[in-house]
Design a protein around this motif. Structure first.
Motif, PDB file in Angstrom:
ATOM      1  N   PRO A 144     -71.937 -17.927 -25.504  1.00  0.00           N
ATOM      2  CA  PRO A 144     -72.187 -16.910 -24.487  1.00  0.00           C
ATOM      3  C   PRO A 144     -72.044 -17.492 -23.080  1.00  0.00           C
ATOM      4  CG  PRO A 144     -73.960 -16.945 -26.125  1.00  0.00           C
ATOM      5  CD  PRO A 144     -73.060 -18.101 -26.432  1.00  0.00           C
ATOM      6  N   GLY A 145     -71.497 -16.698 -22.186  1.00  0.00           N
ATOM      7  CA  GLY A 145     -71.400 -17.102 -20.782  1.00  0.00           C
ATOM      8  C   GLY A 145     -70.221 -17.996 -20.476  1.00  0.00           C
ATOM      9  N   LEU A 146     -69.285 -18.097 -21.408  1.00  0.00           N
ATOM     10  CA  LEU A 146     -68.135 -18.994 -21.220  1.00  0.00           C
ATOM     11  C   LEU A 146     -67.439 -18.755 -19.875  1.00  0.00           C
ATOM     12  CD1 LEU A 146     -66.683 -21.201 -22.867  1.00  0.00           C
ATOM     13  CD2 LEU A 146     -65.135 -19.453 -23.697  1.00  0.00           C
ATOM     14  N   ASP A 147     -67.341 -17.485 -19.490  1.00  0.00           N
ATOM     15  CA  ASP A 147     -66.636 -17.166 -18.239  1.00  0.00           C
ATOM     16  C   ASP A 147     -67.533 -17.264 -17.011  1.00  0.00           C
ATOM     17  OD1 ASP A 147     -64.325 -16.740 -19.623  1.00  0.00           O
ATOM     18  OD2 ASP A 147     -64.833 -14.643 -20.050  1.00  0.00           O
ATOM     19  N   GLU A 148     -68.841 -17.416 -17.238  1.00  0.00           N
ATOM     20  CA  GLU A 148     -69.753 -17.449 -16.077  1.00  0.00           C
ATOM     21  C   GLU A 148     -69.714 -18.782 -15.347  1.00  0.00           C
ATOM     22  OE1 GLU A 148     -73.768 -16.242 -17.104  1.00  0.00           O
ATOM     23  OE2 GLU A 148     -72.930 -14.512 -18.183  1.00  0.00           O
ATOM     24  N   PHE A 149     -69.366 -19.837 -16.075  1.00  0.00           N
ATOM     25  CA  PHE A 149     -69.386 -21.173 -15.468  1.00  0.00           C
ATOM     26  C   PHE A 149     -68.360 -21.251 -14.328  1.00  0.00           C
ATOM     27  CE2 PHE A 149     -67.846 -25.697 -15.604  1.00  0.00           C
ATOM     28  CZ  PHE A 149     -68.979 -26.234 -15.003  1.00  0.00           C
ATOM     29  N   LYS A 150     -68.840 -21.633 -13.150  1.00  0.00           N
ATOM     30  CA  LYS A 150     -67.972 -21.618 -11.956  1.00  0.00           C
ATOM     31  C   LYS A 150     -67.262 -22.959 -11.743  1.00  0.00           C
ATOM     32  CE  LYS A 150     -68.861 -17.516  -9.963  1.00  0.00           C
ATOM     33  NZ  LYS A 150     -69.114 -16.799 -11.229  1.00  0.00           N
ATOM     34  N   PRO A 170     -79.296 -27.516 -29.351  1.00  0.00           N
ATOM     35  CA  PRO A 170     -78.180 -26.560 -29.416  1.00  0.00           C
ATOM     36  C   PRO A 170     -77.914 -25.937 -28.045  1.00  0.00           C
ATOM     37  CG  PRO A 170     -79.820 -26.092 -31.119  1.00  0.00           C
ATOM     38  CD  PRO A 170     -80.412 -27.145 -30.233  1.00  0.00           C
ATOM     39  N   ILE A 171     -76.668 -25.626 -27.781  1.00  0.00           N
ATOM     40  CA  ILE A 171     -76.309 -24.961 -26.524  1.00  0.00           C
ATOM     41  C   ILE A 171     -76.662 -23.482 -26.669  1.00  0.00           C
ATOM     42  CG2 ILE A 171     -74.349 -24.262 -25.067  1.00  0.00           C
ATOM     43  CD1 ILE A 171     -73.001 -26.919 -25.906  1.00  0.00           C
ATOM     44  N   ALA A 172     -77.437 -22.962 -25.698  1.00  0.00           N
ATOM     45  CA  ALA A 172     -77.778 -21.530 -25.753  1.00  0.00           C
ATOM     46  C   ALA A 172     -76.697 -20.714 -25.053  1.00  0.00           C
ATOM     47  CB  ALA A 172     -79.128 -21.282 -25.083  1.00  0.00           C
ATOM     48  N   ARG A 173     -76.278 -21.194 -23.867  1.00  0.00           N
ATOM     49  CA  ARG A 173     -75.244 -20.471 -23.134  1.00  0.00           C
ATOM     50  C   ARG A 173     -74.702 -21.319 -21.984  1.00  0.00           C
ATOM     51  NH1 ARG A 173     -75.967 -15.527 -21.775  1.00  0.00           N
ATOM     52  NH2 ARG A 173     -74.602 -15.658 -20.007  1.00  0.00           N
ATOM     53  N   ILE A 178     -74.827 -25.792 -18.269  1.00  0.00           N
ATOM     54  CA  ILE A 178     -75.089 -25.443 -19.673  1.00  0.00           C
ATOM     55  C   ILE A 178     -76.596 -25.337 -19.881  1.00  0.00           C
ATOM     56  CG2 ILE A 178     -74.922 -26.299 -22.058  1.00  0.00           C
ATOM     57  CD1 ILE A 178     -72.348 -27.765 -21.256  1.00  0.00           C
ATOM     58  N   ARG A 179     -77.039 -24.242 -20.492  1.00  0.00           N
ATOM     59  CA  ARG A 179     -78.458 -24.113 -20.809  1.00  0.00           C
ATOM     60  C   ARG A 179     -78.627 -24.376 -22.306  1.00  0.00           C
ATOM     61  NH1 ARG A 179     -80.566 -18.783 -19.211  1.00  0.00           N
ATOM     62  NH2 ARG A 179     -79.993 -19.532 -17.144  1.00  0.00           N
ATOM     63  N   THR A 180     -79.547 -25.253 -22.640  1.00  0.00           N
ATOM     64  CA  THR A 180     -79.779 -25.567 -24.051  1.00  0.00           C
ATOM     65  C   THR A 180     -80.941 -24.737 -24.591  1.00  0.00           C
ATOM     66  OG1 THR A 180     -80.927 -27.507 -23.206  1.00  0.00           O
ATOM     67  CG2 THR A 180     -78.801 -27.874 -24.236  1.00  0.00           C
ATOM     68  N   GLU A 234     -83.859 -25.231 -25.634  1.00  0.00           N
ATOM     69  CA  GLU A 234     -85.250 -25.408 -25.198  1.00  0.00           C
ATOM     70  C   GLU A 234     -85.450 -24.950 -23.755  1.00  0.00           C
ATOM     71  OE1 GLU A 234     -83.097 -27.567 -24.552  1.00  0.00           O
ATOM     72  OE2 GLU A 234     -83.804 -29.484 -23.791  1.00  0.00           O
ATOM     73  N   GLY A 235     -84.383 -24.340 -23.153  1.00  0.00           N
ATOM     74  CA  GLY A 235     -84.531 -23.687 -21.854  1.00  0.00           C
ATOM     75  C   GLY A 235     -84.145 -24.530 -20.656  1.00  0.00           C
ATOM     76  N   ILE A 236     -83.659 -25.736 -20.878  1.00  0.00           N
ATOM     77  CA  ILE A 236     -83.283 -26.588 -19.735  1.00  0.00           C
ATOM     78  C   ILE A 236     -81.843 -26.291 -19.315  1.00  0.00           C
ATOM     79  CG2 ILE A 236     -82.851 -28.995 -19.016  1.00  0.00           C
ATOM     80  CD1 ILE A 236     -85.242 -29.817 -20.630  1.00  0.00           C
ATOM     81  N   GLU A 237     -81.638 -26.200 -17.990  1.00  0.00           N
ATOM     82  CA  GLU A 237     -80.282 -25.989 -17.501  1.00  0.00           C
ATOM     83  C   GLU A 237     -79.729 -27.310 -16.973  1.00  0.00           C
ATOM     84  OE1 GLU A 237     -79.560 -22.410 -15.188  1.00  0.00           O
ATOM     85  OE2 GLU A 237     -78.106 -23.554 -14.001  1.00  0.00           O
ATOM     86  N   HIS A 238     -78.605 -27.743 -17.542  1.00  0.00           N
ATOM     87  CA  HIS A 238     -77.956 -28.990 -17.110  1.00  0.00           C
ATOM     88  C   HIS A 238     -76.794 -28.615 -16.203  1.00  0.00           C
ATOM     89  CE1 HIS A 238     -80.009 -31.225 -20.423  1.00  0.00           C
ATOM     90  NE2 HIS A 238     -79.936 -30.034 -21.010  1.00  0.00           N
TER      91      HIS A 238
END
Ligand code: NAP
Length: 511
Positions: free
Chosen positions: A167-173, A330-333, A339-341, A343-347
């Protein structure tokens, strides 16, 4: 025959093109990679001269043209990953890099004058068989058509790069790069980079990329079994020896072939060798990774051989460099900045590298293929691709597929399998041209029996032992791998029996 010395980078800048003609060709080949060029070469050597190769890109080379990521190399020794009929005494390393392999392919194309057969920039969108004439028509994306008596589909199973369904593949800028479509203009210097995927491509990219970037984060979903790769530079005396005594190179190739064949016992089937290989791989992990927690993260939980065995001596050390981090959540989105995994962390990243593999047509076709009486190959393969000896499909006369269903090796060089396929189709095409055969269509009952046997044998292999891999369809059907030794595959392909086919001669007399 040994090919003369290859000069690195001695590639043709402007490829010569085959001239357009409306006359049906004897053979049309889709794809100018190893398989397409190898088939063209052997067909020409056997006197089948009227060939055309349709290539969607603007150069030859197939997978080795497309996979130019840093660290790209073959995990099969070069003396085995080359054609036996065109040995190269000059491999610079035991496991040559992609650039050198591509040079070899270019050298083949130039030395055997194969470029003149290639129509570049022709992306086939439809292959259509005409029962009346016994001819195939290839239609390209631009609507151009080419006709031929026989077609060789040599576009390769790993030609379509696949971005994962995250999910969100196109959101990454930031910048996105796929391993098989590398962006050589992107400057990795001082960048925060993510690599998604730790398969055969991922483990080659990470050790090179980590040297260039500020921070590298590796997202692993499933750890694979990793074996050390005994890669070393070829000494000059070795090249001279191979050049002066071709038999010496033949013997080395034979020894490598037999060594890889013996690996089948552990990789394809569950045997005491399987356990031994697992212990060797585990010792490699324990030796290279000092941190116990990281070792746990990197330890596979499936049987060795089930997924492709990875070959690397520098992957584990790269993961432990100060600027590298392994993430197993696991990657959530994907989000705007990274990338957000789960457990809720955004890298946060400047660039994401997708080493996520290919869109493999296990149960479909790369383009529309319409066979006899309007049948559609994609529909016929919906429940899993099937063929006879991996190369012919009932209802699709005069159509030959390289690396078709159940031809994949897990333990030996793909080129060994490829040569067998090429020799098989050469026999068939020669028979067609010399005996005036209009159509050669494998019998349905013969194909059914063959597949029954293949699937029975596959059920007992490590590939079908429960892991998830690109070898299997979503519902677990294995349409990819050959359940046996390379020598068994070669033996299967040695015998071309016209009795396995419905043969219609030009005069129209069914056999
Ligand atoms: P791959 O083996 O299919 O590996 C893809 C990787 O991406 C796997 O680690 C996979 O994880 C991961 N992945 C896919 N979707 C994901 C998602 N949504 N989230 C997180 N991770 C995801 O692809 P590849 O490494 O490009 O290799 C493909 C084939 O190419 C190989 O098997 C081999 O035949 C060939 N190859 C050969 C060489 C060579 O040296 N001869 C080199 C490179 C490639 P999972 O494992 O969990 O699915």
């Amino acid at each position: 025959m040994t090919i003369p010395t290859m000069k690195s980078g001695a590639r043709k800048a402007t490829p010569r093109q085959a001239p357009a003609t409306n006359k049906p060709h004897d053979v049309l080949i889709v794809g100018a990679g190893f398989a397409g060029l190898g088939a063209a070469l052997r067909l020409q050597q056997e006197g089948v001269g009227d060939l055309v190769i349709l290539e969607r890109a603007d150069d030859v080379g197939g997978t080795w043209r497309d996979n130019s990521y840093p660290g790209a190399a073959c995990d099969i020794p070069s003396n085995l990953y080359s054609f036996s009929f065109a040995p190269n005494p000059d491999w610079s390393r035991s496991f040559a890099g992609s650039r050198e392999i591509l040079d070899y392919v270019h050298h083949l194309a130039d030395h055997y004058n194969l470029r003149q057969l290639v129509r570049f920039g022709r992306d086939v969108s439809h292959l259509r068989y005409d029962d009346k004439t016994g001819l195939w028509t290839a239609v390209t994306q631009t609507g151009e058509t080419f006709q031929a008596r026989s077609v060789v589909m040599a576009q390769g199973p790993l030609s379509n790069a696949s971005f994962p369904d995250i999910p969100g593949l196109d959101e990454f800028k930031g910048h996105k790069i796929h391993s098989a479509r590398w962006d050589h203009d992107y400057d990795f210097n001082r960048k925060r980079v993510a690599v998604i995927g730790t398969g055969a491509s991922g483990v080659q990219i990470v050790p090179e990329l980590v040297k260039k970037v500020d921070k590298l984060t590796v997202f692993q979903r499933t750890p694979g079994w990793v074996m050390p790769r005994p890669d070393f530079a070829t000494p000059q005396w070795n090249k001279l020896l191979f050049r002066r005594v071709p038999k010496a190179q033949e013997s080395v190739r034979r020894a490598l072939y037999l060594a890889h064949e013996s690996m089948a016992l552990g990789i394809i089937w569950n045997s005491p060798l399987t356990g031994l290989l697992e212990r060797v791989s585990e010792a490699h992990l324990n030796h290279q990774v000092k941190d116990a927690w990281m070792r746990r993260q990197l330890k596979p939980d499936f049987r060795i051989g089930c997924k492709r065995v990875l070959m690397s001596s520098d992957y584990y050390p790269a993961l432990q460099r100060d600027n590298c981090r392994l993430i197993t959540w696991p990657i959530a989105r994907l989000c705007e900045n990274g990338i957000r995994t789960a457990e809720g962390i955004e890298h946060q990243f400047d660039c994401i590298v997708f080493a996520t593999g290919f869109d493999v047509s296990n149960n479909g076709t790369p383009f529309k293929v319409t066979g006899s009486k309007g049948r559609d190959l994609d529909t016929d393969w919906k429940r899993g691709a099937q063929a006879y000896k991996s190369i012919n499909v009932a209802g699709y006369p005069n159509l030959f597929i390289t690396f078709g269903p159940n031809s994949g090796p897990g333990h030996n060089s793909a080129l060994v399998y490829m040569e067998s396929q090429i020799e098989y189709l050469v026999k068939a095409v020669k028979m067609m041209t010399s005996e005036g055969i209009k159509s050669l269509d494998v019998r349905k009952d013969v194909q059914r029996r063959h597949n029954h046997d293949i699937q029975k044998r596959l059920a007992k292999t490590n590939w079908n032992s429960g892991c998830k891999s690109w070898y299997l369809t979503e519902d677990g059907f294995n349409a990819t791998m050959f359940p046996g030794f390379a020598s068994q595959y070669a033996r299967q392909m040695e015998g071309f029996d016209p009795g396995d086919y419905r043969v219609v001669r030009v005069a129209g007399r069914p056999q």
